[in-house]
Design an enzyme around this catalytic site. Structure first.
Site, PDB file in Angstrom:
ATOM      1  N   TYR A 108       0.876  -1.172   0.000  1.00  0.00           N
ATOM      2  CA  TYR A 108       0.000   0.000   0.000  1.00  0.00           C
ATOM      3  C   TYR A 108       0.915   1.223   0.000  1.00  0.00           C
ATOM      4  O   TYR A 108       1.455   1.621   1.026  1.00  0.00           O
ATOM      5  CB  TYR A 108      -0.923  -0.022   1.218  1.00  0.00           C
ATOM      6  N   ASP A 147      -2.058  -1.135  -4.127  1.00  0.00           N
ATOM      7  CA  ASP A 147      -2.445   0.241  -4.441  1.00  0.00           C
ATOM      8  C   ASP A 147      -1.161   1.054  -4.519  1.00  0.00           C
ATOM      9  O   ASP A 147      -0.542   1.353  -3.501  1.00  0.00           O
ATOM     10  CB  ASP A 147      -3.378   0.753  -3.341  1.00  0.00           C
TER      11      ASP A 147
END
Length: 254
Positions: A108, A147
């Site tokens: 992330y 992400d």
């Protein structure tokens, strides 16, 4: 092998939106979750009734922030949290599983923030995370999913001109940072399989962005060049709801 990555924007929030049913429908061999926003015991509670997966989590020191989890049907040879740099590791952004033929990394990536207040930090992160991946790759090939908080090209964002060098996730510094992953030999599997396809993985909650498909492709599955030819499918699943992101993934022969 089906590998799926999904920023759930809060694992406890998605629990009440049919997470267990969605998980069964996705039928992933490995499911990588980002932005779990929970501590280990809270994640264990959410996943207590989910069978068939080994589940590993890395959580931020700050409660309700960041965090990643990795769910795998096959037990990894080893699981390692973080990248060994204290400045980054306190935010619980990376977890890596080693399998026989490859490393699987869940990430992330930090958002550069409102008014780009963390852009300098993001530059440092991108460089040091890439160095970490290359260290892993020196031992065996790598698949890294998550992400990445950047739309790499104009095709990856609905409104490029309005956002360029103004919005976190579409500055030249972030674009260049992502390009360095590709220059280092990692392959953007979705773009490799679908060179001209417009598809997004994140939509703002504002202004009916998802209904109008005003989105960004900021979630990726990257693979070492040695594995790229083994990718049979690369996909984005906008029909899966429950978060402001949708799942992305690959099917690969390993």
């Amino acid at each position: 092998m089906k590998i799926i990555s999904w920023n759930v924007n809060g694992i406890r929030a998605v629990q009440g939106k049919g997470f267990a049913e969605t998980l069964a429908r996705l039928d992933a061999d490995c499911l990588l979750l980002q932005e779990t926003k929970a501590q280990v015991e809270q994640i264990e509670k959410v996943t207590a009734d989910i069978d068939g997966y080994h589940i590993y989590s890395n959580c931020a020191e700050r409660k309700g922030y960041s965090g990643v989890s990795l769910m795998s049907r096959a037990e990894p040879l080893a699981v390692v949290k973080d990248i060994g740099i204290a400045e980054h590791d306190r935010e619980g952004r990376v977890i890596a599983a080693e399998f026989e033929h490859f490393h699987l990394v869940n990430v992330y990536v930090p958002n550069s923030g409102q008014e780009l207040v963390r852009l300098d930090y993001r530059r440092t992160w991108d460089a040091e995370f890439l160095a970490y991946l290359l260290t892993l790759e020196s031992r065996k090939p790598v698949i890294v999913c998550g992400d990445f908080n950047v739309a790499h090209r104009e095709i990856d964002i609905a409104r490029p001109k309005a956002n360029y060098n103004k919005s976190a996730g579409y500055t030249q510094a972030e674009i260049d940072g992502f390009s360095r992953f590709l220059d280092a030999g990692f392959v953007d599997t979705f773009r490799h399989c679908h060179p001209d396809t417009v598809a997004y993985s994140w939509w703002s909650f504002r202004a009916n962005a998802r209904a109008n498909n005003i989105g960004w492709r900021i979630d990726y599955v990257l693979a070492s060049r040695a594995l790229a030819g083994k990718v049979k499918q690369a996909f984005i699943l906008p029909e899966v709801t429950g978060s402001d992101h949708c799942p992305v993934g690959i099917e690969i022969d390993l």
